[in-house]
Write an enzyme that holds these catalytic residues in place. Sequence first.
Site, PDB file in Angstrom:
ATOM      1  N   TYR A 109       1.768   0.097 -15.806  1.00 13.46           N
ATOM      2  CA  TYR A 109       3.044  -0.127 -16.476  1.00 13.46           C
ATOM      3  C   TYR A 109       2.827  -0.354 -17.968  1.00 13.46           C
ATOM      4  CZ  TYR A 109       5.274  -0.914 -11.925  1.00 13.46           C
ATOM      5  OH  TYR A 109       5.763  -0.769 -10.655  1.00 13.46           O
ATOM      6  N   TYR A 148      -1.404   1.671  -7.371  1.00 16.95           N
ATOM      7  CA  TYR A 148      -2.272   0.765  -8.122  1.00 16.95           C
ATOM      8  C   TYR A 148      -2.676  -0.420  -7.237  1.00 16.95           C
ATOM      9  CZ  TYR A 148       2.201  -1.671  -8.865  1.00 16.95           C
ATOM     10  OH  TYR A 148       3.413  -2.295  -8.690  1.00 16.95           O
ATOM     11  N   ARG A 158      -0.481  -0.823  -3.876  1.00 12.82           N
ATOM     12  CA  ARG A 158       0.943  -0.509  -3.785  1.00 12.82           C
ATOM     13  C   ARG A 158       1.116   0.998  -3.696  1.00 12.82           C
ATOM     14  NH1 ARG A 158       5.351  -2.794  -4.853  1.00 12.82           N
ATOM     15  NH2 ARG A 158       5.676  -1.716  -2.888  1.00 12.82           N
ATOM     16  N   HIS A 161       5.759   4.161  -6.357  1.00  9.63           N
ATOM     17  CA  HIS A 161       7.148   3.748  -6.215  1.00  9.63           C
ATOM     18  C   HIS A 161       7.842   3.696  -7.566  1.00  9.63           C
ATOM     19  CE1 HIS A 161       4.948  -0.011  -7.017  1.00  9.63           C
ATOM     20  NE2 HIS A 161       6.069  -0.452  -7.560  1.00  9.63           N
ATOM     21  N   HIS A 163      11.135   1.574  -9.342  1.00  9.10           N
ATOM     22  CA  HIS A 163      12.129   0.513  -9.219  1.00  9.10           C
ATOM     23  C   HIS A 163      13.499   1.051  -9.629  1.00  9.10           C
ATOM     24  CE1 HIS A 163       9.001  -2.631  -8.749  1.00  9.10           C
ATOM     25  NE2 HIS A 163       8.306  -1.845  -9.549  1.00  9.10           N
TER      26      HIS A 163
END
Length: 238
Positions: A109, A148, A158, A161, A163
Site C-alpha cells: 500500500y 501480501y 492476505r 483484494h 477495499h
Amino acid sequence: MSELDSSLFVTRDRTRHPRALTPDYKTSVARSPQQALITLVPSISENTGPDFSHLKFGPHDNDLLLNFNNGGLPIGERIVVSGRVMDQYGKPIPRTLVEIWQANAGGRYRHKNDRYIAPLDPNFGGVGRALTDSEGNYIFRTIKPGPYPWRNGPNEWRPAHIHVSISGPSIATRLITQLYFEGDPLIPLCPIAKTVSEDAVQSLIAKLDMGMANPMDCLAYRFDIVLRGQRKTHFPNR
C-alpha cells in the site's frame, strides 16, 4: 404495511456476521468488546447528508491507471472492475459514492506504515472513486493487487483484494467491505475470510466477466453490491 409488502420484506440475518472474538484472527482478541454494547442516539448530522449529487469528479477519478500518473503507467495486470449497486429486489441505487483503495501489484500500500519489502510503484496511488449512474452501475480501471504477508501467524498471507466503501444517504449508512478475485487459492486459507460463512465469502468474490474485458488490453471482474436481503453482500461493519 400491507400483507403483500410484509411477505416481500427480508429481515436481516445477523447469524451471518462473525463473532467479535475469533482467536485465529489475532487482532480480534484486542478489539473484541469486553462489556455489553450500548446504543447511541445519532445526531442530525449523522442522519442527513452528505449529498454527492453535485460532487465534482476529475477525469480519471475512477481510472487508477492514470490518476497517479508520473510519466508512465503502473506495473501489473491491468483489470476492469465493474458492477451494480442495488437493493434486495434488484432496484438500482443511483448517485451513490463508491470508493476503493488497494495495494499495488507487489502487494504494498502507499501508506507510511506499510513496511512490506515490495517496492512502491511511482505511477500507482491505489485509490479511486466513482458515482453510480441512474441504473446503479459503477466501473473502475486498475491493477490487480498482489497478495501480501501479515503478522497473524508464521506464514499468513492476505488474498489479493480491493477495499470498497459505499456511501448511502448519510454518514451513518456508510458501508465498507472488500472484494476478492475468483479462483484465488488463498481465500479459503485466510483467517479473516474463515470468520464468516461460506455464502458470506461467496458474496465477496468478484467473478471473471469476459463480456466487459477489453481485447488485447485487460480482463474484467464483476462485483455486484447488494445492500440487503437474501443475496446481500457481506459488510463487516454492518
